[in-house]
Design a protein around this motif. Structure first.
Motif, PDB file in Angstrom:
ATOM      1  N   LYS A  90       0.828  -1.210   0.000  1.00  0.00           N
ATOM      2  CA  LYS A  90       0.000   0.000   0.000  1.00  0.00           C
ATOM      3  C   LYS A  90       0.859   1.256   0.000  1.00  0.00           C
ATOM      4  N   LYS A  91       1.962   1.213   0.742  1.00  0.00           N
ATOM      5  CA  LYS A  91       2.834   2.381   0.869  1.00  0.00           C
ATOM      6  C   LYS A  91       3.731   2.575  -0.353  1.00  0.00           C
ATOM      7  N   ASN A  92       4.184   1.444  -0.925  1.00  0.00           N
ATOM      8  CA  ASN A  92       5.123   1.532  -2.050  1.00  0.00           C
ATOM      9  C   ASN A  92       5.068   0.229  -2.834  1.00  0.00           C
ATOM     10  N   GLU A  93       4.846   0.331  -4.147  1.00  0.00           N
ATOM     11  CA  GLU A  93       4.749  -0.886  -4.947  1.00  0.00           C
ATOM     12  C   GLU A  93       6.106  -1.564  -5.157  1.00  0.00           C
ATOM     13  N   ILE A  94       7.204  -0.831  -4.860  1.00  0.00           N
ATOM     14  CA  ILE A  94       8.532  -1.434  -4.938  1.00  0.00           C
ATOM     15  C   ILE A  94       8.886  -1.952  -3.540  1.00  0.00           C
ATOM     16  N   VAL A  95       9.062  -3.262  -3.437  1.00  0.00           N
ATOM     17  CA  VAL A  95       9.286  -3.893  -2.133  1.00  0.00           C
ATOM     18  C   VAL A  95      10.617  -4.659  -2.137  1.00  0.00           C
ATOM     19  N   GLU A  96      11.384  -4.480  -1.064  1.00  0.00           N
ATOM     20  CA  GLU A  96      12.584  -5.299  -0.870  1.00  0.00           C
ATOM     21  C   GLU A  96      12.124  -6.560  -0.152  1.00  0.00           C
ATOM     22  N   VAL A  97      12.042  -7.662  -0.882  1.00  0.00           N
ATOM     23  CA  VAL A  97      11.396  -8.860  -0.350  1.00  0.00           C
ATOM     24  C   VAL A  97      12.302  -9.693   0.551  1.00  0.00           C
ATOM     25  N   LYS A  98      13.605  -9.585   0.381  1.00  0.00           N
ATOM     26  CA  LYS A  98      14.533 -10.450   1.127  1.00  0.00           C
ATOM     27  C   LYS A  98      14.375 -10.293   2.638  1.00  0.00           C
ATOM     28  N   GLU A  99      14.337  -9.065   3.119  1.00  0.00           N
ATOM     29  CA  GLU A  99      14.249  -8.826   4.559  1.00  0.00           C
ATOM     30  C   GLU A  99      12.883  -9.225   5.102  1.00  0.00           C
ATOM     31  N   LEU A 100      11.821  -8.945   4.347  1.00  0.00           N
ATOM     32  CA  LEU A 100      10.489  -9.336   4.795  1.00  0.00           C
ATOM     33  C   LEU A 100      10.357 -10.857   4.906  1.00  0.00           C
ATOM     34  N   LEU A 101      10.913 -11.563   3.949  1.00  0.00           N
ATOM     35  CA  LEU A 101      10.872 -13.024   3.982  1.00  0.00           C
ATOM     36  C   LEU A 101      11.649 -13.563   5.182  1.00  0.00           C
ATOM     37  N   ALA A 102      12.783 -12.932   5.492  1.00  0.00           N
ATOM     38  CA  ALA A 102      13.577 -13.363   6.649  1.00  0.00           C
ATOM     39  C   ALA A 102      12.819 -13.127   7.947  1.00  0.00           C
ATOM     40  N   ARG A 103      12.036 -12.061   7.994  1.00  0.00           N
ATOM     41  CA  ARG A 103      11.228 -11.792   9.197  1.00  0.00           C
ATOM     42  C   ARG A 103      10.111 -12.829   9.341  1.00  0.00           C
ATOM     43  N   PHE A 104       9.524 -13.250   8.208  1.00  0.00           N
ATOM     44  CA  PHE A 104       8.509 -14.307   8.237  1.00  0.00           C
ATOM     45  C   PHE A 104       9.098 -15.610   8.783  1.00  0.00           C
ATOM     46  N   THR A 105      10.229 -16.052   8.225  1.00  0.00           N
ATOM     47  CA  THR A 105      10.796 -17.331   8.670  1.00  0.00           C
ATOM     48  C   THR A 105      11.369 -17.226  10.083  1.00  0.00           C
ATOM     49  N   THR A 106      11.818 -16.040  10.476  1.00  0.00           N
ATOM     50  CA  THR A 106      12.271 -15.853  11.860  1.00  0.00           C
ATOM     51  C   THR A 106      11.114 -16.083  12.820  1.00  0.00           C
ATOM     52  N   ASP A 107       9.948 -15.531  12.504  1.00  0.00           N
ATOM     53  CA  ASP A 107       8.780 -15.720  13.372  1.00  0.00           C
ATOM     54  C   ASP A 107       8.316 -17.177  13.390  1.00  0.00           C
ATOM     55  N   VAL A 108       8.371 -17.835  12.223  1.00  0.00           N
ATOM     56  CA  VAL A 108       7.974 -19.251  12.161  1.00  0.00           C
ATOM     57  C   VAL A 108       8.912 -20.101  13.017  1.00  0.00           C
ATOM     58  N   ILE A 109      10.208 -19.963  12.784  1.00  0.00           N
ATOM     59  CA  ILE A 109      11.181 -20.796  13.500  1.00  0.00           C
ATOM     60  C   ILE A 109      11.221 -20.430  14.976  1.00  0.00           C
ATOM     61  N   GLY A 110      11.141 -19.142  15.275  1.00  0.00           N
ATOM     62  CA  GLY A 110      11.159 -18.723  16.672  1.00  0.00           C
ATOM     63  C   GLY A 110       9.997 -19.322  17.440  1.00  0.00           C
ATOM     64  N   THR A 111       8.839 -19.391  16.784  1.00  0.00           N
ATOM     65  CA  THR A 111       7.650 -19.963  17.428  1.00  0.00           C
ATOM     66  C   THR A 111       7.780 -21.476  17.574  1.00  0.00           C
ATOM     67  N   CYS A 112       8.226 -22.151  16.506  1.00  0.00           N
ATOM     68  CA  CYS A 112       8.294 -23.615  16.532  1.00  0.00           C
ATOM     69  C   CYS A 112       9.494 -24.140  17.325  1.00  0.00           C
ATOM     70  N   ALA A 113      10.598 -23.405  17.323  1.00  0.00           N
ATOM     71  CA  ALA A 113      11.792 -23.883  18.022  1.00  0.00           C
ATOM     72  C   ALA A 113      11.830 -23.434  19.471  1.00  0.00           C
ATOM     73  N   PHE A 114      11.299 -22.247  19.752  1.00  0.00           N
ATOM     74  CA  PHE A 114      11.400 -21.701  21.102  1.00  0.00           C
ATOM     75  C   PHE A 114      10.047 -21.429  21.752  1.00  0.00           C
ATOM     76  N   GLY A 115       8.966 -21.521  20.961  1.00  0.00           N
ATOM     77  CA  GLY A 115       7.649 -21.232  21.517  1.00  0.00           C
ATOM     78  C   GLY A 115       7.483 -19.788  21.907  1.00  0.00           C
ATOM     79  N   ILE A 116       8.197 -18.896  21.208  1.00  0.00           N
ATOM     80  CA  ILE A 116       8.195 -17.474  21.554  1.00  0.00           C
ATOM     81  C   ILE A 116       7.615 -16.667  20.397  1.00  0.00           C
ATOM     82  N   GLU A 117       6.734 -15.738  20.702  1.00  0.00           N
ATOM     83  CA  GLU A 117       6.220 -14.833  19.675  1.00  0.00           C
ATOM     84  C   GLU A 117       7.300 -13.789  19.390  1.00  0.00           C
ATOM     85  N   CYS A 118       8.019 -13.989  18.301  1.00  0.00           N
ATOM     86  CA  CYS A 118       9.176 -13.126  18.005  1.00  0.00           C
ATOM     87  C   CYS A 118       8.758 -11.722  17.579  1.00  0.00           C
ATOM     88  N   SER A 119       7.620 -11.613  16.891  1.00  0.00           N
ATOM     89  CA  SER A 119       7.059 -10.314  16.460  1.00  0.00           C
ATOM     90  C   SER A 119       7.975  -9.535  15.525  1.00  0.00           C
TER      91      SER A 119
END
Length: 504
Positions: free
Chosen positions: A167-196
């Motif tokens: 919505k803010k900008n049609e040009i998106v740097e996807v690498k960092e956003l994807l890393a934040r997604f997998t960080t939250d997934v792994i953080g939740t599944c490996a540590f049971g912590i809401e990484c946010s």
């Protein structure tokens, strides 16, 4: 003769002997007539790594230069003569047929002083075999099914956050956003912590995850030393893990384990399995020793699951989007399949329906071929090994072995037009015709990637949810051809991946 003269003579003789031995070590392959590059006196064949050349550039250039000369080329892993595999038949011998002679990776680890280095990926010998047996039940399809709803939940949060960026900008740097997604997934599944980290890019888990891949306790000379003289480095109590990384993950694991044990909390995740291995009275059949995991061993396994899991999956998704943006026909076909599967399941993805995303799997497999996140497989020889039908080629006990799978994946003898993105390389018919060692992003044999199922699951979910809702295309900021990060052992883009994104 004066005592001083005797001592000086002895010193010079010793110095001469050491210099001669030093030089002979770096002439090992040349003296045997095995093709190899002239090594650097300290860095061996790794000259210029992380400054002038990336790790992958070294593997690729060596493979292209020497393929066809024999089953392997000579190589120097810093100051150690090493084997650089050139033929898939030899790779199969090492990874599968004669695995018992090549079980170890040979990486430096020192769990006594550096607890996070006691991770499954780095362990060797009996310690590796024992840990692998303990952890294998953690990654069954049944356990993946338990974790599936958690990944889906984070995935929907991910697409919501992604949409806000669009919505803010049609040009998106996807690498960092994807890393934040997998960080939250792994953080939740490996540590049971809401990484946010999706909501807060500077969340502690995201920051420490990023640092765990880039920060090391040792510089280039120190890394060269521990890889050249691992036993001496252990006696000197040398450590590889940066202190802030060690302190953070040890603290998180201690707090998580204590909270769950005191409050009888179970989440059916990776941490639960590790806690069970800590508390269950398990005994080895061979020695009768107690083999329950220590808190340090739990931390090491959770750390490698986190560090390896978030980076490899996010990198794969990033490169997949990069190629899909350049191949709209592939993206359209993939979206059509995803929408059809979702329509059969009330607009959602289920654990069973994800397995029906056949073309999505082909896209992921082709992405891993072109951008093999771990582009080299490391092994160490446990006993002298003569390459079948090649008596001149002998792998000596203790030698490091490098299998350049990333370079092999771009060999035109294995894949026609190897630099072209073509998911049909992984149609069911072509996969049946291909030897398994011709595609090695997860390794092969008994020491393949233990977390392969989980990595594939979160990658499928992440890509499916994104392609279902967004269209990706190239823009002026898209780097074509791709430029790689020189400092990373894994494959990674140098400056991020910028794409134009629109809602479907």
């Amino acid at each position: 003769m004066a005592v001083g003269t005797v001592l000086l003579t002895a010193f010079l003789a010793l110095l001469g002997y050491l210099l001669a031995k030093w030089r002979s070590t770096m002439r090992y392959w040349q003296d045997l007539g095995i093709p190899c590059d002239e090594p650097h006196i300290m860095m061996g064949s790794m000259k210029g790594v992380k400054t002038k050349r990336s790790f992958n550039e070294i593997w690729t250039s060596t493979y292209k230069k020497f393929r066809g000369t024999g089953p392997f080329a000579g190589f120097y892993w810093f100051r150690r003569p090493a084997v650089f595999v050139l033929e898939t038949s030899l790779a199969k011998q090492i990874l599968i047929k004669d695995f018992n002679k090549f079980t170890d990776r040979g990486f430096f680890n020192n769990p006594e002083d550096d607890p996070l280095s006691g991770q499954l990926f780095l362990l060797d010998g009996h310690k590796w075999k024992s840990m692998r047996q303990k952890l294998t039940p953690t990654f069954t399809s049944g356990k993946m099914k338990y974790m599936f709803p958690t990944v889906i939940k984070v995935g929907h949060e991910f697409t919501d956050v992604f949409g806000e960026y669009v919505k803010k900008n049609e040009i998106v740097e996807v690498k960092e956003l994807l890393a934040r997604f997998t960080t939250d997934v792994i953080g939740t599944c490996a540590f049971g912590i809401e990484c946010s980290s999706l909501k807060d890019p500077e969340a502690e888990f995201r920051v420490m995850g990023r640092r765990s891949l880039t920060e090391q306790r040792l510089g280039a000379i120190g890394i060269g030393f521990v890889n050249s003289f691992p036993n001496l480095a252990r006696r000197l109590h040398m450590k590889m893990t940066a202190e802030p990384i060690e302190k953070f993950f040890m603290r998180i694991v201690r707090e998580t384990v204590a909270f769950r044990e005191q409050n009888n909390v179970r989440r059916n995740d990776f941490m639960d399995q590790l806690i069970d291995l800590k508390n269950n009275q398990l005994m080895t059949s061979e020695t009768g020793e107690n083999v329950n995991l220590t808190i340090e061993q739990i931390a090491a396994q959770a750390f490698v699951f986190f560090a390896a899991g978030f980076e490899t999956s996010s990198t794969t998704m990033g490169f997949a989007l990069y190629e899909l943006a350049q191949h709209q026909d592939v993206q359209d076909r993939m979206r059509k399949e995803i929408l059809e599967i979702c329509q059969k399941n009330n607009g959602e993805l289920s654990y069973e329906s994800v397995k029906d995303l056949v073309y999505l799997d082909q896209v992921i497999s082709e992405t891993l071929r072109l951008y093999t996140v771990l582009p080299v497989l490391n092994r160490e020889c446990l006993e002298d090994f003569v390459v079948p039908d090649n008596p001149k080629y002998v792998i000596k006990k203790g030698m490091p072995i490098l299998i350049p799978c990333g370079a092999m994946h771009r060999d035109e003898k294995l894949y026609p037009n190897p630099d072209t993105f073509n998911p049909d390389n992984f149609s069911p018919e072509r996969v049946k015709e291909r030897d398994s060692v011709e595609w090695l992003p997860f390794g092969d044999g008994p020491r393949n990637c233990i977390g392969m199922r989980f990595g594939q699951m979160q990658t499928r979910i992440g890509l499916a949810l994104l392609i279902k809702e967004f269209k990706f295309s190239v823009c002026d900021q898209t780097t074509i051809p791709m430029i790689y990060d020189k400092e990373m052992f894994l494959i990674s883009s140098d400056k991020g991946i910028y794409l134009k994104v629109e809602r479907v």
